[in-house]
Design a protein around this motif. Structure first.
Motif, PDB file in Angstrom:
ATOM      1  N   ALA A 309       0.812  -1.213   0.000  1.00 53.11           N
ATOM      2  CA  ALA A 309       0.000   0.000   0.000  1.00 53.11           C
ATOM      3  C   ALA A 309       0.845   1.263   0.000  1.00 53.11           C
ATOM      4  O   ALA A 309       0.352   2.346  -0.338  1.00 53.11           O
ATOM      5  CB  ALA A 309      -0.940  -0.003   1.204  1.00 53.11           C
ATOM      6  N   GLN A 310       2.126   1.153   0.364  1.00 56.33           N
ATOM      7  CA  GLN A 310       3.022   2.305   0.406  1.00 56.33           C
ATOM      8  C   GLN A 310       3.965   2.360  -0.798  1.00 56.33           C
ATOM      9  O   GLN A 310       4.875   3.176  -0.841  1.00 56.33           O
ATOM     10  CB  GLN A 310       3.849   2.287   1.697  1.00 56.33           C
ATOM     11  N   ASP A 311       3.750   1.512  -1.789  1.00 54.71           N
ATOM     12  CA  ASP A 311       4.648   1.489  -2.938  1.00 54.71           C
ATOM     13  C   ASP A 311       4.611   2.826  -3.666  1.00 54.71           C
ATOM     14  O   ASP A 311       3.552   3.455  -3.811  1.00 54.71           O
ATOM     15  CB  ASP A 311       4.245   0.366  -3.897  1.00 54.71           C
ATOM     16  N   LYS A 312       5.775   3.257  -4.169  1.00 56.34           N
ATOM     17  CA  LYS A 312       5.883   4.579  -4.788  1.00 56.34           C
ATOM     18  C   LYS A 312       5.071   4.721  -6.075  1.00 56.34           C
ATOM     19  O   LYS A 312       4.753   5.825  -6.489  1.00 56.34           O
ATOM     20  CB  LYS A 312       7.363   4.888  -5.091  1.00 56.34           C
ATOM     21  N   LYS A 313       4.753   3.613  -6.715  1.00 57.24           N
ATOM     22  CA  LYS A 313       4.015   3.682  -7.979  1.00 57.24           C
ATOM     23  C   LYS A 313       2.513   3.869  -7.769  1.00 57.24           C
ATOM     24  O   LYS A 313       1.777   4.132  -8.726  1.00 57.24           O
ATOM     25  CB  LYS A 313       4.264   2.411  -8.802  1.00 57.24           C
ATOM     26  N   ASN A 314       2.052   3.710  -6.547  1.00 59.17           N
ATOM     27  CA  ASN A 314       0.623   3.823  -6.273  1.00 59.17           C
ATOM     28  C   ASN A 314       0.119   5.236  -6.497  1.00 59.17           C
ATOM     29  O   ASN A 314       0.848   6.216  -6.286  1.00 59.17           O
ATOM     30  CB  ASN A 314       0.315   3.393  -4.835  1.00 59.17           C
ATOM     31  N   GLU A 315      -1.146   5.328  -6.885  1.00 64.36           N
ATOM     32  CA  GLU A 315      -1.789   6.627  -7.069  1.00 64.36           C
ATOM     33  C   GLU A 315      -3.233   6.531  -6.576  1.00 64.36           C
ATOM     34  O   GLU A 315      -3.912   5.541  -6.831  1.00 64.36           O
ATOM     35  CB  GLU A 315      -1.775   7.049  -8.548  1.00 64.36           C
ATOM     36  N   LEU A 320      -0.718  -0.093  -8.065  1.00 67.51           N
ATOM     37  CA  LEU A 320      -0.421  -0.145  -9.496  1.00 67.51           C
ATOM     38  C   LEU A 320       0.850  -0.954  -9.726  1.00 67.51           C
ATOM     39  O   LEU A 320       1.897  -0.651  -9.161  1.00 67.51           O
ATOM     40  CB  LEU A 320      -0.250   1.262 -10.057  1.00 67.51           C
ATOM     41  N   LEU A 321       0.752  -1.953 -10.570  1.00 68.03           N
ATOM     42  CA  LEU A 321       1.893  -2.813 -10.876  1.00 68.03           C
ATOM     43  C   LEU A 321       2.245  -2.707 -12.358  1.00 68.03           C
ATOM     44  O   LEU A 321       1.419  -2.320 -13.182  1.00 68.03           O
ATOM     45  CB  LEU A 321       1.575  -4.276 -10.550  1.00 68.03           C
ATOM     46  N   SER A 322       3.475  -3.073 -12.666  1.00 70.66           N
ATOM     47  CA  SER A 322       3.916  -3.237 -14.051  1.00 70.66           C
ATOM     48  C   SER A 322       3.911  -4.726 -14.350  1.00 70.66           C
ATOM     49  O   SER A 322       4.616  -5.498 -13.689  1.00 70.66           O
ATOM     50  CB  SER A 322       5.319  -2.650 -14.237  1.00 70.66           C
ATOM     51  N   LEU A 323       3.106  -5.127 -15.333  1.00 69.00           N
ATOM     52  CA  LEU A 323       2.884  -6.547 -15.594  1.00 69.00           C
ATOM     53  C   LEU A 323       3.168  -6.892 -17.055  1.00 69.00           C
ATOM     54  O   LEU A 323       3.264  -6.013 -17.909  1.00 69.00           O
ATOM     55  CB  LEU A 323       1.444  -6.927 -15.236  1.00 69.00           C
ATOM     56  N   LEU A 324       3.284  -8.193 -17.318  1.00 68.22           N
ATOM     57  CA  LEU A 324       3.687  -8.690 -18.634  1.00 68.22           C
ATOM     58  C   LEU A 324       2.482  -9.175 -19.441  1.00 68.22           C
ATOM     59  O   LEU A 324       1.853 -10.172 -19.070  1.00 68.22           O
ATOM     60  CB  LEU A 324       4.662  -9.868 -18.478  1.00 68.22           C
ATOM     61  N   PRO A 325       2.163  -8.535 -20.574  1.00 70.73           N
ATOM     62  CA  PRO A 325       1.141  -9.098 -21.458  1.00 70.73           C
ATOM     63  C   PRO A 325       1.687 -10.279 -22.255  1.00 70.73           C
ATOM     64  O   PRO A 325       0.947 -11.182 -22.642  1.00 70.73           O
ATOM     65  CB  PRO A 325       0.761  -7.934 -22.368  1.00 70.73           C
ATOM     66  N   GLU A 326       2.996 -10.254 -22.492  1.00 76.44           N
ATOM     67  CA  GLU A 326       3.685 -11.344 -23.175  1.00 76.44           C
ATOM     68  C   GLU A 326       5.169 -11.236 -22.867  1.00 76.44           C
ATOM     69  O   GLU A 326       5.623 -10.254 -22.265  1.00 76.44           O
ATOM     70  CB  GLU A 326       3.443 -11.298 -24.684  1.00 76.44           C
ATOM     71  N   LEU A 327       5.922 -12.241 -23.266  1.00 79.30           N
ATOM     72  CA  LEU A 327       7.352 -12.258 -22.985  1.00 79.30           C
ATOM     73  C   LEU A 327       8.053 -11.133 -23.742  1.00 79.30           C
ATOM     74  O   LEU A 327       7.869 -10.968 -24.943  1.00 79.30           O
ATOM     75  CB  LEU A 327       7.931 -13.608 -23.403  1.00 79.30           C
ATOM     76  N   GLY A 328       8.831 -10.333 -23.018  1.00 79.64           N
ATOM     77  CA  GLY A 328       9.612  -9.272 -23.643  1.00 79.64           C
ATOM     78  C   GLY A 328       8.920  -7.940 -23.726  1.00 79.64           C
ATOM     79  O   GLY A 328       9.478  -6.975 -24.271  1.00 79.64           O
TER      80      GLY A 328
END
Length: 354
Positions: A309-315, A320-328
């Motif tokens: 809950a304290q992650d810097k990317k949160n708004e 908010l996470l950075s996730l993979l739609p596919e490899l690469g």
């Protein structure tokens, strides 16, 4: 090899000797020199640095403790006090010789002392060479949260010497290798294929490719407003593991936490972005074949997720996470529910029991 951001990044042992020439060129622009080290780099790396770089022989050495605990306000205050008592002025030059803790801490001290003095980053761990020292992020931990206080501050230069990797044990090397794997997963599927099949590592080539990937991302988004957030893949949950480890009185290396965080966030990538089941399995099997999940199972507790809950990317109180739609490839700013984070930890735990 030389890579240019808003500052040069030199990769190769031969550049260490060239630092003499660089410092000679800047000699009239700095009043005094300081070298920040930890206990390990003071013993294992500083003698080589002083042997190769005669211009640093008269520098004052400031030693800080080893480990993540050194990235604290108390240690930063100790360094500021040392500089102040020595009447260090705004033309001071600080050389940070160490892993990610030293480059983060030393960079923050330099960026904040008298509103900023010049600094050089000489990373000695694989993690710092491929990630922490490049990109101008500096900072300290605060209140139990990773990198809670910090800044964007450009070094005068970054000097990466692969020979310093010889001072690392295998666990430290593997910690840095997790960030290498991350670069491949978010940016270059061919790089991923190369890495997961390698038995003998060409560290110079790996460092060059990883730094090139990070520099391309940073150049497009230097202040992390969009694309640069992809570099945080695996890190939201990883930082929760690190903070929870401190709370529990145990220890996990940053790269180990990132490795496990990437498994959990790859699972979330399947849930939110339809990452292919086969790719999730490939990522899971590749990472678990390298990193000992069993040794850290006490950290994969739902209680650790409070730190997300304290992650810097949160708004706006959204995780908010950075996730993979596919490899690469990687998509930033994916909103994830706490229940899904709990499911991701369940998946991680299942890899131990399974």
């Amino acid at each position: 090899m030389e890579i240019n951001l808003d500052y040069p990044v030199y990769i190769g042992d031969s550049y260490l000797n060239d630092l003499n020439i660089i410092l000679e060129d800047y000699e009239d622009q700095y009043s005094r020199l300081y070298i920040i080290v930890d206990e390990n780099t003071h013993e294992q790396c500083l003698p080589q640095l002083l042997h190769e770089v005669e211009m640093l022989e008269g520098a004052q050495v400031i030693q800080v403790p080893v480990g993540e605990e050194a990235k604290s306000f108390d240690v930063a205050q100790h360094v500021w006090k040392t500089l102040t008592e020595d009447n260090a002025d705004r033309k001071t030059l600080i050389v940070n010789l160490g892993g990610g803790v030293v480059t983060d801490l030393g960079g923050y001290v330099a960026a904040s002392y008298k509103r900023g003095v010049r600094f050089v980053q000489i990373p000695t761990s694989l993690l710092a060479q491929v990630d922490a020292s490049v990109g101008s992020k500096v900072g300290i931990n605060f209140g139990g949260f990773k990198n809670q206080i910090g800044a964007f501050a450009d070094p005068m230069m970054v000097l990466i010497c692969p020979m310093f990797l010889q001072t690392l044990d295998n666990r430290q090397l593997l910690s840095g290798f997790a960030e290498v794997l991350k670069h491949a997963l978010i940016y270059d599927k061919d790089y991923w294929s190369y890495l997961k099949d390698q038995e003998e590592m060409d560290w110079q080539a790996i460092i060059e490719r990883s730094v090139k990937i990070k520099s391309e991302v940073v150049l497009e988004d230097p202040k992390e407003q969009g694309l640069r957030k992809i570099l945080n893949f695996g890190h939201t949950i990883a930082h929760a593991f690190e903070a929870y480890a401190v709370e529990q009185g145990t220890h996990i290396l940053h790269g180990e936490a990132v490795a496990f965080g990437m498994i959990a966030e790859a699972y979330l990538s399947k849930q939110y972005l339809n990452l292919d089941d086969q790719i999730l399995q490939e990522i899971t099997e590749s990472i678990t074949s390298i990193y000992p999940l069993e040794d850290f199972k006490m950290l994969f507790d739902h209680k650790c997720l409070k730190y997300c809950a304290q992650d810097k990317k949160n708004e706006d109180n959204k995780i908010l996470l950075s996730l993979l739609p596919e490899l690469g490839t990687c998509t930033p700013n994916v909103e994830v529910e706490m229940q899904a984070l709990e499911q991701a930890l369940n998946y991680l735990n299942a890899q131990i029991s399974g």
